[in-house]
Design a protein around this motif. Sequence first.
Motif, PDB file in Angstrom:
ATOM      1  N   LEU A  35       0.842  -1.210   0.000  1.00 48.06           N
ATOM      2  CA  LEU A  35       0.000   0.000   0.000  1.00 48.06           C
ATOM      3  C   LEU A  35       0.877   1.260   0.000  1.00 48.06           C
ATOM      4  O   LEU A  35       0.570   2.240  -0.692  1.00 48.06           O
ATOM      5  N   CYS A  90      -2.509   5.919   4.950  1.00 47.16           N
ATOM      6  CA  CYS A  90      -2.005   4.549   4.725  1.00 47.16           C
ATOM      7  C   CYS A  90      -1.601   3.886   6.039  1.00 47.16           C
ATOM      8  O   CYS A  90      -1.915   2.716   6.265  1.00 47.16           O
ATOM      9  N   SER A 131      -4.844  -4.430  -0.629  1.00 46.53           N
ATOM     10  CA  SER A 131      -4.827  -3.015  -0.276  1.00 46.53           C
ATOM     11  C   SER A 131      -4.874  -2.167  -1.533  1.00 46.53           C
ATOM     12  O   SER A 131      -4.433  -2.573  -2.608  1.00 46.53           O
ATOM     13  N   ALA A 160      -7.581   5.085   1.480  1.00 45.17           N
ATOM     14  CA  ALA A 160      -6.604   3.990   1.612  1.00 45.17           C
ATOM     15  C   ALA A 160      -7.344   2.843   2.295  1.00 45.17           C
ATOM     16  O   ALA A 160      -7.935   3.048   3.362  1.00 45.17           O
ATOM     17  N   CYS A 197      -7.466  -1.427   3.420  1.00 46.64           N
ATOM     18  CA  CYS A 197      -6.864  -2.755   3.579  1.00 46.64           C
ATOM     19  C   CYS A 197      -7.990  -3.723   3.890  1.00 46.64           C
ATOM     20  O   CYS A 197      -8.713  -3.532   4.885  1.00 46.64           O
TER      21      CYS A 197
END
Length: 290
Positions: free
Chosen positions: A93, A128, A181, A199, A201
């Motif tokens: 990521l 992130c 991600s 962002a 995940c």
Amino acid sequence: MKWPAIGYLRASSLDDIWRARAEHGDAAQLLAGGQTLLATLAFRLSEPKVLVDITRVAALRGVRVEGGVLRIGSLTRHAELGRDPLVAQHAPLLARAVPLIAHPAIRNRGTIGGSLAYADPAAELPACVVALGARIVALSPQGERRIAAEDFFTGLLSTALTAEEVIAAVEVPLATPASRSVILEVARRSGDYAMAGLAACIGMEGARATSARLVFFGVGSGPVLAARAGAALAGRTLDAAAIAAAQAALNEDLDPPGDMHGPPEMKRHLARVLLQRAIATTHPATEAAA
Ligand SMILES: Cc1cc2nc3c(=O)[nH]c(=O)nc-3n(C[C@H](O)[C@H](O)[C@H](O)COP(=O)(O)OP(=O)(O)OC[C@H]3O[C@@H](n4cnc5c(N)ncnc54)[C@H](O)[C@@H]3O)c2cc1C
């Protein structure tokens, strides 16, 4: 605009930093890549008396796997993040975020520590590290402490760092084959700060999401972890119904202020679009949400 007259000290070690701070107190400010700090000096937005250049401090450098996490030294430049094989393998990521940050000249100087310490609400790397569930390693003459990234950002341009601390490193849990991600943003021009970004995940087990950390940027006073939207995806197949439920949950997760880009409702709209695109990117077979 010209910079004000200002002192300059080059630190070669952590002890040099502690000494400079003991001598000059709040009047001393750390200088890393200088890509934000020098602009704020020129505009008289900060007025330190002495800049303490930390770029030669070896203890703040390096990227390695240690104790089951990826440890990224705070002086790691954005461009280095983008090309480091350990980052690509264990925290992809972060590598994906780099091309979205400003322009090559800025990425060649700006550091991850500087970006996290400055805590711009539209910056990519703060979002992130929250999405990755990373920890920030803060160092002071008293020793080290670790701060969960989601507790680190405490408001507009502010963090949980004390006046005595420096960011030494970021510790990122290692990516697994089940984790996916993505980072996406909408900006007026390539290289501009984002009007809104995401962002994400997502942990997967077969076709089912086991967890989803969705962190928006450019829509609040710092990175915003959309916990309700994440919960709406967890435990479900990521189909159109799940996406629609998560988009609806964003109404409670986000309270974006209007800014020069547009009113709050525009930001909410962009967040819903980014969420749908993020799922479509990580799960290309997903049926588009209405
Ligand atoms: C034109 C332009 C466009 C940009 N666009 C983007 C963008 O799209 N996205 C984005 O994310 N960023 C963007 N940036 C910011 C860029 O990423 C900066 O490099 C970054 O925010 C700051 O990193 P730095 O190393 O340059 O920090 P510096 O400017 O040196 O320092 C910034 C602040 O952090 C403090 N600091 C630095 N290192 C530490 C440390 N280790 N511990 C504690 N405090 C520390 C400094 O004292 C200072 O207060 C842009 C900058 C410019 C000039």
